[in-house]
Design an enzyme around this catalytic site. Structure first.
Site, PDB file in Angstrom:
ATOM      1  N   ASP A  79       5.645   0.638  11.851  1.00  0.00           N
ATOM      2  CA  ASP A  79       4.405  -0.006  11.395  1.00  0.00           C
ATOM      3  C   ASP A  79       4.309  -1.468  11.833  1.00  0.00           C
ATOM      4  OD1 ASP A  79       3.546   2.325  10.274  1.00  0.00           O
ATOM      5  OD2 ASP A  79       3.819   1.717   8.190  1.00  0.00           O
ATOM      6  N   ARG A 120      -8.147  -0.326   5.643  1.00  0.00           N
ATOM      7  CA  ARG A 120      -7.354   0.696   4.947  1.00  0.00           C
ATOM      8  C   ARG A 120      -6.090   0.094   4.349  1.00  0.00           C
ATOM      9  NH1 ARG A 120      -5.294   5.037   8.390  1.00  0.00           N
ATOM     10  NH2 ARG A 120      -4.192   5.292   6.446  1.00  0.00           N
ATOM     11  N   CYS A 130      -3.816  13.167  14.096  1.00  0.00           N
ATOM     12  CA  CYS A 130      -4.418  11.854  13.906  1.00  0.00           C
ATOM     13  C   CYS A 130      -4.133  11.014  15.135  1.00  0.00           C
ATOM     14  CB  CYS A 130      -3.903  11.175  12.643  1.00  0.00           C
ATOM     15  SG  CYS A 130      -2.349  10.323  12.832  1.00  0.00           S
ATOM     16  N   LYS A 133       0.835  -1.208   0.000  1.00  0.00           N
ATOM     17  CA  LYS A 133       0.000   0.000   0.000  1.00  0.00           C
ATOM     18  C   LYS A 133       0.870   1.259   0.000  1.00  0.00           C
ATOM     19  CE  LYS A 133      -1.537   1.635   4.091  1.00  0.00           C
ATOM     20  NZ  LYS A 133      -1.216   3.055   4.287  1.00  0.00           N
ATOM     21  N   ASN A 134       1.903   1.276   0.834  1.00  0.00           N
ATOM     22  CA  ASN A 134       2.703   2.494   0.981  1.00  0.00           C
ATOM     23  C   ASN A 134       3.629   2.760  -0.206  1.00  0.00           C
ATOM     24  OD1 ASN A 134       1.457   3.039   3.346  1.00  0.00           O
ATOM     25  ND2 ASN A 134       3.239   2.646   4.670  1.00  0.00           N
ATOM     26  N   ARG A 175       1.681  14.529  13.250  1.00  0.00           N
ATOM     27  CA  ARG A 175       1.941  14.322  11.821  1.00  0.00           C
ATOM     28  C   ARG A 175       1.857  15.592  10.966  1.00  0.00           C
ATOM     29  NH1 ARG A 175      -0.149   8.396  10.129  1.00  0.00           N
ATOM     30  NH2 ARG A 175       1.639   8.505   8.777  1.00  0.00           N
TER      31      ARG A 175
HETATM   32  C1  UD1 Z   1       4.981   6.894   6.367  1.00  0.00           C
HETATM   33  C2  UD1 Z   1       4.094   5.674   6.193  1.00  0.00           C
HETATM   34  C3  UD1 Z   1       3.596   5.194   7.547  1.00  0.00           C
HETATM   35  C4  UD1 Z   1       4.780   4.978   8.485  1.00  0.00           C
HETATM   36  C5  UD1 Z   1       5.680   6.205   8.533  1.00  0.00           C
HETATM   37  C6  UD1 Z   1       6.961   5.973   9.318  1.00  0.00           C
HETATM   38  C7  UD1 Z   1       3.104   6.007   4.014  1.00  0.00           C
HETATM   39  C8  UD1 Z   1       1.889   6.322   3.215  1.00  0.00           C
HETATM   40  N1  UD1 Z   1       2.973   6.045   5.342  1.00  0.00           N
HETATM   41  O1  UD1 Z   1       4.176   7.915   6.949  1.00  0.00           O
HETATM   42  O2  UD1 Z   1       2.896   3.978   7.344  1.00  0.00           O
HETATM   43  O3  UD1 Z   1       4.291   4.728   9.781  1.00  0.00           O
HETATM   44  O4  UD1 Z   1       6.070   6.584   7.202  1.00  0.00           O
HETATM   45  O5  UD1 Z   1       7.661   4.907   8.775  1.00  0.00           O
HETATM   46  O6  UD1 Z   1       4.144   5.700   3.463  1.00  0.00           O
HETATM   47  N2  UD1 Z   1       7.346  14.727  10.352  1.00  0.00           N
HETATM   48  C9  UD1 Z   1       7.459  16.070  10.594  1.00  0.00           C
HETATM   49  N3  UD1 Z   1       7.242  16.944   9.565  1.00  0.00           N
HETATM   50  C10 UD1 Z   1       6.900  16.526   8.309  1.00  0.00           C
HETATM   51  C11 UD1 Z   1       6.781  15.149   8.068  1.00  0.00           C
HETATM   52  C12 UD1 Z   1       7.017  14.269   9.112  1.00  0.00           C
HETATM   53  O7  UD1 Z   1       7.767  16.481  11.715  1.00  0.00           O
HETATM   54  O8  UD1 Z   1       6.722  17.373   7.419  1.00  0.00           O
HETATM   55  C13 UD1 Z   1       7.578  13.771  11.452  1.00  0.00           C
HETATM   56  C14 UD1 Z   1       6.340  12.932  11.800  1.00  0.00           C
HETATM   57  O9  UD1 Z   1       5.490  13.591  12.708  1.00  0.00           O
HETATM   58  C15 UD1 Z   1       6.972  11.688  12.402  1.00  0.00           C
HETATM   59  C16 UD1 Z   1       8.270  11.530  11.595  1.00  0.00           C
HETATM   60  O10 UD1 Z   1       8.524  12.799  11.013  1.00  0.00           O
HETATM   61  O11 UD1 Z   1       7.290  11.879  13.753  1.00  0.00           O
HETATM   62  C17 UD1 Z   1       8.214  10.497  10.517  1.00  0.00           C
HETATM   63  O12 UD1 Z   1       7.046  10.698   9.736  1.00  0.00           O
HETATM   64  P1  UD1 Z   1       6.973  10.324   8.195  1.00  0.00           P
HETATM   65  O13 UD1 Z   1       8.123   9.471   7.816  1.00  0.00           O
HETATM   66  O14 UD1 Z   1       6.760  11.575   7.415  1.00  0.00           O
HETATM   67  O15 UD1 Z   1       5.649   9.461   8.143  1.00  0.00           O
HETATM   68  P2  UD1 Z   1       4.670   9.422   6.929  1.00  0.00           P
HETATM   69  O16 UD1 Z   1       5.435   9.662   5.673  1.00  0.00           O
HETATM   70  O17 UD1 Z   1       3.467  10.258   7.212  1.00  0.00           O
END
Ligand code: UD1
Length: 438
Positions: free
Chosen positions: A313, A405, A120, A22-23, A125
């Site tokens: 995850d 999901r 969330c 999915k990701n 996030r």
């Molecule tokens: C992706 C995955 C999710 C997984 C996560 C971590 C997808 C669709 N989802 O989520 O399943 O749990 O990676 O492996 O691929 N952060 C910030 N600012 C930002 C972006 C992120 O502070 O602009 C922080 C987040 O709050 C979190 C950390 O960075 O603490 C990692 O998040 P991130 O890797 O971005 O997660 P997702 O990409 O949302």
């Protein structure tokens, strides 16, 4: 609302086939926005987040065809014209990954209007790193009324401009969003401190097949030479390493003998290594992992990390396993600040878990007993399914839409290897309202 009813106690035996990731599928679908030609994606899992993405792309004017079954989980996306480069709150709030359209839209259309995701269940996030990165690429960004508006500079020919970007923090979708944007930027982009997840490398493989010039995806430094246009391509999505990990834990936990087929063991190294520490026996082949749950489980501490570390995850699923291992496991969640919601439900089933900030202390070896429990997010739901498979009696898991999901046909897959599981609608339907008195 659907619920899952699971009677625990059966060892899982046989073969389960892993679906597409999915990701990886979500960013690849967003990447189709970068070209006016058809992009054909294979091995797309039949899960709710894919349907949400289909709606999102269709609302912008893209044609999206989803084919299942005989069509081999194929989707064809053609974003010939994008009438409205926008992602509404209605869609973004159900799936934070919707923000993946931000980069492709501004790169292709010169404008994007995308809802901010908000909080969330598993933490704040934010998307500040996506926004900062797009600004580095020359986008002008305003935030108003809960939306991000990104536009390119007409003085620079309405194109993003290549730049050096160093991520303050490793972000998976942030890396993917900016990678997509950079493919159509003018000049070269160098991104550092990138996420190294296999899903990032898979996206880059698709983008390169579309004519992009990307090097280094899957490492922490990615180089992108911008091109003026991308073309259509055909691409097969990688197998889902989290689904594979979840079934491997299910095999181990139930004392089964399960062949987890159609996965990529190279993406599972940290998971397999941790499970080996707990005494789980596995036999790894090129595209399958056989798990033999004939040994007693022993406790082992766990830290979630960015790839290639142990994935956040899989933390909830590991916690279900730790409840059945002899000894105390300390689980530290380093990626998200509030990702222990499954713990209180596991406690209701008889587990001994204490939460101290980002650490969960799991005293293993307590028998689990069936209960009515509530799924709070996607992976939390998976951990409740795992616990239910070994609990004494019939567990009812509510809010399984979270599970839907990201797990394709989970009850069919589990049933085929011996689990006693069924899906039901409202078990306790509300009584019909009494007729109004006239
Ligand atoms: C992706 C995955 C999710 C997984 C996560 C971590 C997808 C669709 N989802 O989520 O399943 O749990 O990676 O492996 O691929 N952060 C910030 N600012 C930002 C972006 C992120 O502070 O602009 C922080 C987040 O709050 C979190 C950390 O960075 O603490 C990692 O998040 P991130 O890797 O971005 O997660 P997702 O990409 O949302």
């Amino acid at each position: 609302m659907d619920k899952l009813v699971i009677r625990g106690g059966n060892a899982l035996l046989g073969t389960v086939r892993i679906s597409g990731a999915k990701n990886a599928a979500l960013p690849c679908m967003a990447a189709a926005l970068l070209t006016d030609e058809p992009v054909i994606l294979e091995n797309i899992p039949q899960v709710r987040d894919i349907e949400t993405t289909r709606k999102l792309l269709a609302a912008m004017g893209a044609e999206v065809e989803l084919g299942y079954g005989r069509a081999h989980h194929r989707t064809t996306i053609c974003a010939r014209t994008l009438a409205s480069p926008e992602a509404s709150y209605e869609l973004v709030k159900t799936m934070r990954a919707s923000t993946l359209v931000l980069g492709p839209l501004v790169a292709r259309c010169g404008r994007a209007h995308v809802s901010l995701p908000g909080g969330c269940a598993i933490g704040a996030r934010p998307i500040d790193l996506h926004i900062k990165g797009l600004e580095r690429l020359g986008a002008m960004i305003t935030q108003e009324h809960g939306y991000v508006e990104a536009i390119t500079d007409p003085l620079k020919g309405d194109r993003l401009q290549g730049a050096e970007i160093v991520f303050d923090k490793i972000t998976v979708t942030g890396t993917e969003d900016l990678l997509m944007a950079a493919t159509l930027a003018e000049g070269e982009t160098v991104m550092q401190n990138c996420a190294r997840e296999p899903e990032v490398a898979d996206l880059a493989a698709l983008l390169n097949a579309m004519g992009a010039k990307i090097q280094g995806a899957g490492t922490s430094t990615i180089h992108v030479k911008g091109v003026s246009r991308l073309h259509g391509a055909r691409h097969r999505i990688i197998p889902d390493r989290i689904e594979a990990g979840t079934f491997i834990v299910a095999g181990a936990l139930t004392g089964g003998d399960l062949n987890v087929a159609g996965c990529n063991p190279a993406h599972l190294t940290a998971i397999l290594q941790k499970l080996a520490e707990t005494g789980v026996k596995t036999a790894v082949k090129a595209d399958s992992v056989r798990v033999m749950g004939d040994q007693p489980l022993k406790a082992a501490d766990l830290n979630t990390e960015e790839y290639p570390g142990f994935p956040t995850d899989m933390q909830a699923q590991y916690m279900a396993l730790a409840t059945q291992a002899a000894g105390t496991s300390i689980i530290t969640e380093n990626i998200f600040e509030n990702r222990f919601m499954h713990a209180q439900e596991l406690v209701r089933m008889g587990a001994d878990i204490k939460i101290e900030g980002r650490r969960a202390i799991v005293r293993g070896g307590t028998a689990l007993s069936a209960a009515a429990v509530l799924a709070s997010d996607l992976r939390a739901s998976a951990s409740l399914v795992l616990a239910a498979l070994v609990a004494d009696g019939e567990t009812i898991i509510d809010r399984v839409y979270h599970l839907d999901r990201g797990y394709e046909h989970i009850e069919e897959k589990l049933k085929a290897v011996g689990a006693e599981i069924r899906r039901v609608g409202d078990i306790f339907p509300k009584r019909a309202a009494a007729p109004a008195r006239t």
